[in-house]
Motif scaffolding. Structure first.
Motif, PDB file in Angstrom:
ATOM      1  N   ASP A 171      -0.990  15.382  -3.499  1.00 15.00           N
ATOM      2  CA  ASP A 171      -2.161  15.908  -4.187  1.00 15.00           C
ATOM      3  C   ASP A 171      -3.049  16.728  -3.268  1.00 15.00           C
ATOM      4  O   ASP A 171      -3.867  17.490  -3.726  1.00 15.00           O
ATOM      5  N   GLU A 172      -2.888  16.550  -1.972  1.00 15.47           N
ATOM      6  CA  GLU A 172      -3.783  17.223  -1.020  1.00 15.47           C
ATOM      7  C   GLU A 172      -3.361  18.636  -0.754  1.00 15.47           C
ATOM      8  O   GLU A 172      -2.301  19.073  -0.836  1.00 15.47           O
ATOM      9  N   LEU A 180       2.235   1.601  -3.578  1.00 21.93           N
ATOM     10  CA  LEU A 180       1.199   1.948  -4.557  1.00 21.93           C
ATOM     11  C   LEU A 180       0.682   3.369  -4.375  1.00 21.93           C
ATOM     12  O   LEU A 180       0.310   4.020  -5.343  1.00 21.93           O
ATOM     13  N   HIS A 181       0.665   3.835  -3.163  1.00 20.56           N
ATOM     14  CA  HIS A 181       0.072   5.138  -2.876  1.00 20.56           C
ATOM     15  C   HIS A 181       1.117   6.211  -2.561  1.00 20.56           C
ATOM     16  O   HIS A 181       0.753   7.282  -2.104  1.00 20.56           O
ATOM     17  N   LYS A 182       2.371   5.900  -2.796  1.00 24.78           N
ATOM     18  CA  LYS A 182       3.443   6.873  -2.531  1.00 24.78           C
ATOM     19  C   LYS A 182       3.204   8.115  -3.388  1.00 24.78           C
ATOM     20  O   LYS A 182       2.963   8.029  -4.573  1.00 24.78           O
ATOM     21  N   ALA A 212       0.833  -1.204   0.000  1.00 32.78           N
ATOM     22  CA  ALA A 212       0.000   0.000   0.000  1.00 32.78           C
ATOM     23  C   ALA A 212       0.870   1.257   0.000  1.00 32.78           C
ATOM     24  O   ALA A 212       0.565   2.227  -0.698  1.00 32.78           O
ATOM     25  N   LYS A 213       1.963   1.233   0.763  1.00 35.17           N
ATOM     26  CA  LYS A 213       2.864   2.388   0.790  1.00 35.17           C
ATOM     27  C   LYS A 213       3.470   2.639  -0.584  1.00 35.17           C
ATOM     28  O   LYS A 213       3.590   3.779  -1.030  1.00 35.17           O
ATOM     29  N   ASP A 252       0.668  10.125  -3.034  1.00 38.34           N
ATOM     30  CA  ASP A 252      -0.740  10.513  -3.011  1.00 38.34           C
ATOM     31  C   ASP A 252      -0.966  11.725  -2.122  1.00 38.34           C
ATOM     32  O   ASP A 252      -1.817  12.566  -2.399  1.00 38.34           O
ATOM     33  N   ASP A 253      -0.176  11.875  -1.014  1.00 39.07           N
ATOM     34  CA  ASP A 253      -0.380  12.977  -0.091  1.00 39.07           C
ATOM     35  C   ASP A 253      -0.043  14.325  -0.756  1.00 39.07           C
ATOM     36  O   ASP A 253      -0.536  15.349  -0.360  1.00 39.07           O
TER      37      ASP A 253
END
Length: 111
Positions: A110-111, A103-105, A100-101, A107-108
């Motif tokens: 974008d916030e 795959l989603h590296k 998960a780390k 992603d933060d």
């Protein structure tokens, strides 16, 4: 990557988890795996795996009469098998977090 390649690594743990819920025979186990979405799992994969798990001491078996046809070999988890299942569950949870780390590296960002 084909699902079958991923499945090889986790099938043993999945089999232990199902058998840990209660005594089961091979065909019943295949049906349980298929109901869980493992549609490509067949007897040619499961029966050798059951034999390996029994040889390694994770499973034990006994023959019981069948209401129809020949006797059936029922499997149950041994204490060693419960230990192996607990280890699989820990390793699986760790792997899920790690993947998960990856795959989603990012992603933060974008916030």
């Amino acid at each position: 990557m084909k699902q079958s390649q991923l499945l090889k690594g986790v099938l043993e743990g999945c089999v232990l988890a199902i058998v840990a819920k209660g005594e089961i025979y091979g065909y019943e186990l295949i049906q349980a795996l298929q109901q869980a979405g493992f549609n490509s799992v067949m007897g040619g994969t499961i029966y050798p795996l059951l034999a390996k798990l029994e040889k390694n001491g994770d499973l034990a078996s006994r023959m019981r009469p069948s209401p129809e046809g020949p006797d059936r070999k029922y499997y149950h988890v041994t204490e060693q098998g419960r230990t192996s299942l607990a280890a699989f569950e820990r390793q699986w949870q760790q792997l899920v977090v790690q993947v998960a780390k990856v795959l989603h590296k990012g992603d933060d960002a974008d916030e």
